[in-house]
Enzyme design. Sequence first.
Site, PDB file in Angstrom:
ATOM      1  CG  ASN A  29     -11.449-116.696  18.489  1.00 42.81           C
ATOM      2  OD1 ASN A  29     -10.755-116.549  19.501  1.00 42.81           O
ATOM      3  ND2 ASN A  29     -11.192-117.620  17.582  1.00 42.81           N
ATOM      4  N   GLY A  40      -5.377-110.513  12.104  1.00 47.47           N
ATOM      5  CA  GLY A  40      -5.414-111.391  10.938  1.00 47.47           C
ATOM      6  C   GLY A  40      -5.304-112.813  11.435  1.00 47.47           C
ATOM      7  CD  GLU A  47      -6.667-126.207  21.892  1.00 48.72           C
ATOM      8  OE1 GLU A  47      -6.844-127.420  22.079  1.00 48.72           O
ATOM      9  OE2 GLU A  47      -6.147-125.450  22.744  1.00 48.72           O
ATOM     10  CG  PHE A  48     -10.216-121.524  24.288  1.00 43.04           C
ATOM     11  CD1 PHE A  48     -11.231-120.795  23.687  1.00 43.04           C
ATOM     12  CD2 PHE A  48     -10.561-122.586  25.104  1.00 43.04           C
ATOM     13  CE1 PHE A  48     -12.564-121.110  23.911  1.00 43.04           C
ATOM     14  CE2 PHE A  48     -11.888-122.922  25.340  1.00 43.04           C
ATOM     15  CZ  PHE A  48     -12.896-122.187  24.738  1.00 43.04           C
ATOM     16  CB  CYS A 106      -8.485-117.991  14.674  1.00 43.40           C
ATOM     17  SG  CYS A 106      -7.738-119.615  14.759  1.00 43.40           S
ATOM     18  CD  GLU A 146      -1.389-119.840  14.173  1.00 41.72           C
ATOM     19  OE1 GLU A 146      -0.505-119.251  13.536  1.00 41.72           O
ATOM     20  OE2 GLU A 146      -2.480-120.178  13.678  1.00 41.72           O
ATOM     21  CB  THR A 190     -13.399-122.682  15.266  1.00 40.33           C
ATOM     22  OG1 THR A 190     -12.297-122.606  16.169  1.00 40.33           O
ATOM     23  CG2 THR A 190     -14.406-121.597  15.603  1.00 40.33           C
ATOM     24  CB  ALA A 222      -4.097 -98.995  18.668  1.00 37.42           C
TER      25      ALA A 222
END
Length: 468
Positions: free
Chosen positions: A212, A261, A152-153, A264, A156, A122, A256
């Site tokens: 993102n 975190g 790349e999308f 990315c 993890e 990115t 929610a």
Amino acid sequence: MRMTVIGTGYLGAVHAACMADIGHEVLGVDIDGEKIRALAEGRPPFFEPGLDEVLTRATASGRLRFSTSLSEAAAFADVHFVCVGTPQQAGSDAADLRCVDAVVDGLAAHLTGAHLLVGKSTVPVGTTPRLAARLRGIVPAGCEVEVAWNPEFLREGFAVEDTLRPDRIVVGVTSPRADRVLREVYAPMLADRVPYVSTDPATAELVKVSANSFLATKISFINAMAEVCDAAGADVVTLADALGHDTRIGRRFLHAGLGFGGGCLPKDIRAFSARARELGVGEAVGFLGQVDAVNQRQRRRTVDIARDLAGGEFTGRRIAVLGATFKPNSDDIRDSPALAVAAAIHREGAEVRVHDPEGLHNARLAHPELRYENEPSGACAGADVVLHLTEWSDYRELDPVKLARVVRTPRLIDARNHLDMGLWRASGWTVRALGRPSPALLPGPARAGLALSRPSAAGRQRPPTARC
Ligand code: UDX
């Protein structure tokens, strides 16, 4: 096809293994010799579900090899994927592109003939032409290198699945030749009718950061609603369910809690803001500053609720933390909200005991001041407050009755809104959450209404394959 994948972290290792798995001949390259040795033996250097199988298959087939040499990479193939990290610069919001530049410089010195360099990391919009110009200044006469961007999308925890069966493939190219090469790379996915968007490099680079940014905004939106729910005595989980029924909104990424975190989302929205300011359009993405602020506030709110439950201060208190990674099904602790909360509570004087199914090794390196336990019950032993901070499915299996026997006081914060609050309360626990009313704080009729109208725990459970 022959190709190299340079940078074998969470992104590159998966890309290299999956490209070999679909039939290509791949050389994975990294400067970290230890990582390369592990990968060559078919051992993933990090936890990623399904990667060990693909890696074992690919190395056994002979189509996947690893090396630390960029000169070997230059000789091995004429298509090179760049997958190195682009973290946040120290002391700035901007992305640190030193690794990308180092790979380009290192590779360029060994290139001859025609090559295609395909960036997957990115990067700030405008990086592709900058790298192309940089390469022109280094490569020997007669050598031609084109640069393309192919963001790349992958998520993890679902990286193998996302790489083999992506939502879409986006390529930013400057020639029909580069487009043809990339169509060939991804031929099996195209045969499966995965949407393929071929565009200019600037648009391709922007697709990643705007995707993102959108996801981060969605999470911060629901977390802002959680704050309003707390003030109004409303329930953000029911609110999100009701919003999610509107197909224009959708339920995904409306969970929610403690917020986002990882390696990315947080750094990408900051780097995007920094780049937009450079381009003179900082105001257009000014809202991303609010998105970041709402996200950071959830960490502080969680610490505040914990302090409140601990009796107003942390000194002399023992706090159990369940979850250290930034999300479940990963051992990644980069910018982990869970560890940020644990460390903040420790700084205020509490003894903090942390459990995580996969993240303990990384957490220990980053926060040696915390105490780590291999079992949830070890972390909870003698605790004044238990904090559920990463929604591993293991924690849903915990027996609140048994756990109540090991803690000092049965007080729980479910900062991911993932546990069955009714069950824990019925087992004698005081439970607090972000954006959900505490029965003790509610007037009588509302409490009764809640008990009657809330859907069953099973109904609220996320499906195991949910996108987050
Ligand atoms: C993300 C993007 O999803 C992926 O497309 C991109 O390529 C890289 O960044 P990842 O970092 O693996 O992937 O994590 P993701 O599943 O998106 O979750 C990011 C964070 O948001 C996690 O900390 C998660 O706990 C949090 N989150 C997610 C929420 O707090 N609420 C949600 O509803 C969804």
